[in-house]
Enzyme design. Structure first.
Site, PDB file in Angstrom:
ATOM      1  N   GLU A 126       3.437  -8.585  -3.202  1.00  0.00           N
ATOM      2  CA  GLU A 126       3.568  -9.114  -1.845  1.00  0.00           C
ATOM      3  C   GLU A 126       3.139 -10.577  -1.745  1.00  0.00           C
ATOM      4  O   GLU A 126       2.792 -11.067  -0.674  1.00  0.00           O
ATOM      5  CB  GLU A 126       2.752  -8.249  -0.885  1.00  0.00           C
ATOM      6  N   SER A 141       4.290  -3.227   2.354  1.00  0.00           N
ATOM      7  CA  SER A 141       5.507  -3.994   2.663  1.00  0.00           C
ATOM      8  C   SER A 141       6.787  -3.316   2.188  1.00  0.00           C
ATOM      9  O   SER A 141       7.783  -3.970   1.910  1.00  0.00           O
ATOM     10  CB  SER A 141       5.434  -5.411   2.072  1.00  0.00           C
ATOM     11  N   TYR A 163      10.691  -8.836   7.010  1.00  0.00           N
ATOM     12  CA  TYR A 163      10.346 -10.242   6.837  1.00  0.00           C
ATOM     13  C   TYR A 163      11.497 -11.224   7.002  1.00  0.00           C
ATOM     14  O   TYR A 163      11.308 -12.419   6.832  1.00  0.00           O
ATOM     15  CB  TYR A 163       9.681 -10.432   5.466  1.00  0.00           C
ATOM     16  N   ARG A 202      -3.488  -1.935  11.452  1.00  0.00           N
ATOM     17  CA  ARG A 202      -2.255  -1.514  12.117  1.00  0.00           C
ATOM     18  C   ARG A 202      -1.827  -0.184  11.528  1.00  0.00           C
ATOM     19  O   ARG A 202      -1.709  -0.050  10.312  1.00  0.00           O
ATOM     20  CB  ARG A 202      -1.140  -2.543  11.911  1.00  0.00           C
ATOM     21  N   ASP A 253       1.053   2.788  11.339  1.00  0.00           N
ATOM     22  CA  ASP A 253       2.489   3.003  11.505  1.00  0.00           C
ATOM     23  C   ASP A 253       2.781   4.487  11.689  1.00  0.00           C
ATOM     24  O   ASP A 253       2.159   5.335  11.036  1.00  0.00           O
ATOM     25  CB  ASP A 253       3.241   2.480  10.288  1.00  0.00           C
ATOM     26  N   GLU A 268       0.894   5.436   7.618  1.00  0.00           N
ATOM     27  CA  GLU A 268      -0.184   4.770   6.897  1.00  0.00           C
ATOM     28  C   GLU A 268      -0.908   3.813   7.823  1.00  0.00           C
ATOM     29  O   GLU A 268      -0.416   3.470   8.907  1.00  0.00           O
ATOM     30  CB  GLU A 268       0.346   4.011   5.679  1.00  0.00           C
ATOM     31  N   ASN A 317      -2.659  -0.008   7.768  1.00  0.00           N
ATOM     32  CA  ASN A 317      -2.707  -1.281   7.055  1.00  0.00           C
ATOM     33  C   ASN A 317      -3.965  -2.041   7.461  1.00  0.00           C
ATOM     34  O   ASN A 317      -4.141  -2.370   8.639  1.00  0.00           O
ATOM     35  CB  ASN A 317      -1.482  -2.133   7.402  1.00  0.00           C
ATOM     36  N   GLY A 319       0.413  -7.998   8.342  1.00  0.00           N
ATOM     37  CA  GLY A 319       1.079  -9.280   8.148  1.00  0.00           C
ATOM     38  C   GLY A 319       0.816 -10.246   9.289  1.00  0.00           C
ATOM     39  O   GLY A 319       0.671  -9.847  10.451  1.00  0.00           O
TER      40      GLY A 319
END
Length: 292
Positions: free
Chosen positions: A7, A133, A196, A235, A237, A253, A255, A259
């Site tokens: 990443e 990612s 992205y 964060r 998801d 998951e 994070n 990002g």
């Protein structure tokens, strides 16, 4: 920022954006592309705080956090244990289960076995158990003729996870506050390109979902943040199968290093609740610690 993980480019983008925002907030900022000389670089710079904009292995899994703890330099985001737990997708699910948070069945298996036969009934997902990612993710549909052929650079141990149908939702937690819920809309699945690339996905903030689902996302994300021992921002998801109502909401998951690129979800959620990107970055810096 940067570093050697898969990443790297996302991290470089996050680092540039955060550095520019923090300079506008009045901080003196030095940008460091993290390599094997990181300890020496930090010794030369002698920073008051490290803003950890690394993503992926080494930067997000407790490794650099341990280094910064050893050097007694305050750093942003989660600590050693919570970072390593959240990055290891199977152990993260074990923590979810103990906290009563819903997720789908998954197993760890060696790469050769996964390529030899279906490890569970399709549809299912194969992915590294310690990357983010959407790097190295394979979706095996129920129409597949056989198991997947994995790329040579996939790790020897991978996660095989039941496919969770439905809408992609996400919630950022900022300390003791869940910000809002985003509904992520894509033409296909939410892969690296969709995450992205400009126009790769559309975000509805706040998500237009039933109040019960919205509130559950907020509560589940805060609980995941707390039981994993996260600090700063995280964060979580979700996937939500509308036909099943609340029973169709599952955690994918958490994070610990969301990002911070121009298309990233957490800064967008901060803006939705009235916080500029600069103020968001400032809060993260002021929350930095090496003692918890």
């Amino acid at each position: 920022m940067g570093g050697p993980s898969a990443e790297r480019e996302v991290s470089m983008s996050s680092g540039r954006e955060c550095a520019a925002a923090l300079r506008e907030e009045g901080f003196e900022v030095v940008e460091v592309d993290a390599g094997r000389d990181l300890t020496a670089r930090l010794g030369d710079i002698s920073p008051d705080v490290v803003f950890n904009a690394l993503h992926g292995r080494w930067g997000e899994d407790g490794c650099v956090q341990g280094l910064l703890e050893w050097l007694r330099i305050p750093y942003t985001h989660s600590g050693v244990l919570s970072s390593s737990l959240a990055m290891d997708k199977q152990r993260c699910k074990d923590v979810y289960a103990m906290a009563g948070l819903p997720s789908v069945q998954s197993i760890l298996a060696d790469k050769a076995s996964v390529e030899a036969a279906h490890m569970m009934s399709p549809p299912y997902v194969v992915k590294p158990f310690n990357e983010g990612s959407s790097v190295g993710v394979y979706i095996v549909q129920d129409t597949a003729n056989g198991p997947p052929t994995l790329a040579p650079d996939m790790p020897d141990t991978v996660m095989v996870e039941a496919y969770a149908p439905g809408r992609e939702l996400t919630t950022t937690v900022m300390g003791d506050r869940a910000l809002t819920v985003t509904d992520i809309i894509t033409d296909g699945w939410y892969d690296y390109h969709a995450k992205y690339s400009e126009g790769g996905s559309r975000h509805v903030v706040p998500a237009d979902v039933p109040r019960e689902i919205f509130d559950a996302c907020m509560a589940y994300a805060q609980r995941a943040h707390d039981v994993l021992g996260c600090r700063g921002i995280s964060r979580t998801d979700f996937r939500w199968d509308e036909e099943r109502g609340l029973d169709g909401l599952i955690l994918l998951e958490t994070n610990t290093q969301p990002g911070m690129t121009p298309t990233s979800l957490s800064p967008e959620q901060a803006r939705a609740v009235g916080m500029s990107f600069g103020a968001f970055c400032r809060w993260i810096v002021e929350d930095a610690s090496c003692d918890r």
